[in-house]
Design a protein around this motif. Structure first.
Motif, mmCIF file in Angstrom:
data_model
loop_
_atom_site.group_PDB
_atom_site.id
_atom_site.type_symbol
_atom_site.label_atom_id
_atom_site.label_comp_id
_atom_site.label_asym_id
_atom_site.label_seq_id
_atom_site.Cartn_x
_atom_site.Cartn_y
_atom_site.Cartn_z
ATOM 1 N N PHE A 124 -71.436 -43.777 15.139
ATOM 2 C CA PHE A 124 -72.478 -44.768 15.361
ATOM 3 C C PHE A 124 -73.860 -44.117 15.487
ATOM 4 C CE2 PHE A 124 -68.938 -47.603 16.124
ATOM 5 C CZ PHE A 124 -69.410 -48.789 15.591
ATOM 6 N N ALA A 125 -73.883 -42.840 15.869
ATOM 7 C CA ALA A 125 -75.171 -42.137 15.937
ATOM 8 C C ALA A 125 -75.766 -41.989 14.539
ATOM 9 C CB ALA A 125 -74.993 -40.779 16.600
ATOM 10 N N VAL A 126 -74.883 -41.760 13.532
ATOM 11 C CA VAL A 126 -75.356 -41.684 12.139
ATOM 12 C C VAL A 126 -75.915 -43.042 11.716
ATOM 13 C CG1 VAL A 126 -74.673 -41.290 9.734
ATOM 14 C CG2 VAL A 126 -73.736 -39.835 11.535
ATOM 15 N N LEU A 127 -75.158 -44.122 12.074
ATOM 16 C CA LEU A 127 -75.628 -45.468 11.741
ATOM 17 C C LEU A 127 -76.951 -45.767 12.439
ATOM 18 C CD1 LEU A 127 -72.411 -47.701 11.859
ATOM 19 C CD2 LEU A 127 -73.503 -46.657 9.896
ATOM 20 N N GLU A 128 -77.089 -45.217 13.659
ATOM 21 C CA GLU A 128 -78.312 -45.439 14.432
ATOM 22 C C GLU A 128 -79.526 -44.851 13.710
ATOM 23 O OE1 GLU A 128 -78.091 -43.757 18.366
ATOM 24 O OE2 GLU A 128 -79.430 -45.277 19.206
ATOM 25 N N ILE A 129 -79.328 -43.707 13.029
ATOM 26 C CA ILE A 129 -80.429 -43.107 12.267
ATOM 27 C C ILE A 129 -80.867 -44.066 11.152
ATOM 28 C CG2 ILE A 129 -81.091 -41.207 10.716
ATOM 29 C CD1 ILE A 129 -79.290 -39.382 12.431
ATOM 30 N N PHE A 130 -79.870 -44.661 10.463
ATOM 31 C CA PHE A 130 -80.203 -45.628 9.404
ATOM 32 C C PHE A 130 -80.876 -46.870 9.985
ATOM 33 C CE2 PHE A 130 -77.071 -43.088 7.111
ATOM 34 C CZ PHE A 130 -77.750 -42.911 5.917
ATOM 35 N N LEU A 131 -80.382 -47.300 11.155
ATOM 36 C CA LEU A 131 -80.985 -48.459 11.821
ATOM 37 C C LEU A 131 -82.460 -48.199 12.117
ATOM 38 C CD1 LEU A 131 -81.000 -51.086 13.657
ATOM 39 C CD2 LEU A 131 -80.398 -49.545 15.511
ATOM 40 N N ILE A 132 -82.733 -47.027 12.719
ATOM 41 C CA ILE A 132 -84.109 -46.712 13.103
ATOM 42 C C ILE A 132 -84.983 -46.534 11.863
ATOM 43 C CG2 ILE A 132 -85.542 -44.989 14.302
ATOM 44 C CD1 ILE A 132 -83.172 -44.809 16.336
ATOM 45 N N ALA A 133 -84.400 -45.978 10.787
ATOM 46 C CA ALA A 133 -85.153 -45.890 9.529
ATOM 47 C C ALA A 133 -85.530 -47.291 9.050
ATOM 48 C CB ALA A 133 -84.323 -45.169 8.471
ATOM 49 N N GLY A 134 -84.577 -48.225 9.135
ATOM 50 C CA GLY A 134 -84.838 -49.614 8.747
ATOM 51 C C GLY A 134 -85.935 -50.234 9.590
ATOM 52 N N VAL A 135 -85.872 -49.976 10.901
ATOM 53 C CA VAL A 135 -86.886 -50.511 11.819
ATOM 54 C C VAL A 135 -88.270 -49.976 11.446
ATOM 55 C CG1 VAL A 135 -87.741 -50.481 14.203
ATOM 56 C CG2 VAL A 135 -85.331 -50.891 13.767
ATOM 57 N N PHE A 136 -88.354 -48.661 11.232
ATOM 58 C CA PHE A 136 -89.660 -48.063 10.920
ATOM 59 C C PHE A 136 -90.197 -48.523 9.558
ATOM 60 C CE2 PHE A 136 -88.844 -44.301 13.980
ATOM 61 C CZ PHE A 136 -89.488 -44.981 15.001
ATOM 62 N N ILE A 137 -89.318 -48.634 8.560
ATOM 63 C CA ILE A 137 -89.767 -49.114 7.246
ATOM 64 C C ILE A 137 -90.320 -50.530 7.386
ATOM 65 C CG2 ILE A 137 -88.985 -49.889 4.942
ATOM 66 C CD1 ILE A 137 -86.967 -47.552 4.986
ATOM 67 N N HIS A 138 -89.531 -51.388 8.045
ATOM 68 C CA HIS A 138 -89.937 -52.791 8.186
ATOM 69 C C HIS A 138 -91.203 -52.919 9.026
ATOM 70 C CE1 HIS A 138 -88.587 -56.918 7.428
ATOM 71 N NE2 HIS A 138 -89.132 -57.242 8.584
ATOM 72 N N MET A 139 -91.297 -52.093 10.076
ATOM 73 C CA MET A 139 -92.451 -52.145 10.984
ATOM 74 C C MET A 139 -93.729 -51.690 10.281
ATOM 75 S SD MET A 139 -92.768 -50.050 14.521
ATOM 76 C CE MET A 139 -91.350 -50.855 15.258
ATOM 77 N N LEU A 140 -93.656 -50.535 9.611
ATOM 78 C CA LEU A 140 -94.854 -49.992 8.956
ATOM 79 C C LEU A 140 -95.263 -50.843 7.759
ATOM 80 C CD1 LEU A 140 -93.867 -46.232 9.159
ATOM 81 C CD2 LEU A 140 -95.812 -47.255 10.313
ATOM 82 N N ASN A 141 -94.278 -51.299 6.985
ATOM 83 C CA ASN A 141 -94.612 -52.132 5.836
ATOM 84 C C ASN A 141 -95.131 -53.494 6.289
ATOM 85 O OD1 ASN A 141 -94.712 -52.350 2.936
ATOM 86 N ND2 ASN A 141 -93.158 -53.935 3.179
ATOM 87 N N GLY A 142 -94.572 -54.006 7.400
ATOM 88 C CA GLY A 142 -95.058 -55.268 7.969
ATOM 89 C C GLY A 142 -96.510 -55.140 8.382
#
Lengths: 135, 120
Positions: free
Chosen positions: A67-85
């Motif tokens: 789940f720590a690996v998945l967490e890295i993908f989750l946080i990448a998704g958050v940052f992409i969505h946040m910065l692009n937003g």
């Protein structure tokens, strides 16, 4: 959603190979991913309604290297969505749409910097030896 | 040429951006506390007790999380709705999906609030 509309969407994406189109798809896909994550997050945390034992059991199940690996993908998704937003909001509110391509490259650099920090911080969670034995 | 534009979409468009800005700030704090700077080698696994101690550390967290839940549920479902609306569904299907989204939103917010109530 008719099948034609979906095909049209895919054809559109193939025809418009530019930054605007790319970030549009990135924003939609990360958005859908984060909405799905929100549901899973609510499912895990809602065990608190049943009490401490249920919460610790369910939280324990999602705290491991996988789940720590998945967490890295989750946080990448958050940052992409946040910065692009933020890029979308700047273009919408301040009329910076003519600069949206330059802003894209700026947020891309910020994103990679944030991801390096994220991976360094998550690093201990990737090693099974760092987890307490028996919870 | 006057074109009637639904004013409801304007507000959801505006509020999607405003809630987005709000979530940007809140999510960075949330990620830092619960995902990134929680060191399992010194603090152990996240448990009921650690979450409670964490949230009890300041009265601010109460306001923070009770605002966070409705904002993120709105932003997520309104975002999904915007994607669906792009495909111009037939009227009845569109109303059906919209109703389902409202019920789902209410369920998520209620679940979120009861979860928080048990963690504070």
């Amino acid at each position: 959603m008719s099948n034609n509309k979906l095909q049209e969407t895919i054809r559109d994406a193939a025809l418009n190979k530019n930054i605007g189109s790319f970030s549009y798809w990135l924003h939609r896909l990360t958005g859908i991913g984060l909405a799905v994550y929100l549901l899973m997050h609510t499912f895990v945390l809602s065990s608190a309604i049943s009490g401490e034992t249920a919460f610790n059991e369910r939280m324990g199940a999602v705290q491991n290297p996988f789940f720590a690996v998945l967490e890295i993908f989750l946080i990448a998704g958050v940052f992409i969505h946040m910065l692009n937003g933020l890029r979308i909001t700047l273009a919408d509110f301040f009329g910076w749409s003519r600069m949206h391509k330059s802003i894209f490259w700026i947020i891309a650099i910020i994103f990679f910097a944030l991801m390096i920090i994220t991976i360094l911080l998550i690093w201990p969670k990737l090693n099974p030896a760092n987890y307490p034995v028996g919870g | 040429m006057a074109v009637k534009i639904s004013s409801q979409s304007m507000w959801t468009w505006m509020f999607q951006r405003l809630s987005g800005l709000f979530l940007g700030f809140f999510l960075v704090t949330h990620l830092n506390v619960h995902h990134l700077f929680h060191d399992i080698t010194s603090a152990g696994l996240i448990s009921f007790e650690t979450v409670r101690t964490n949230l009890a550390s300041s009265g601010f967290w109460k306001v923070y999380y009770f605002l966070f839940v409705p904002f993120i549920v709105f932003h997520a479902l309104n975002g999904l709705w915007a994607i669906i609306a792009d495909y111009r569904m037939p009227g009845t299907l569109s109303i059906l999906i919209k109703t389902a989204f409202w019920i789902f939103a209410a369920a998520l917010i209620i679940t979120g609030f009861f979860t928080l109530k048990n963690l504070f």
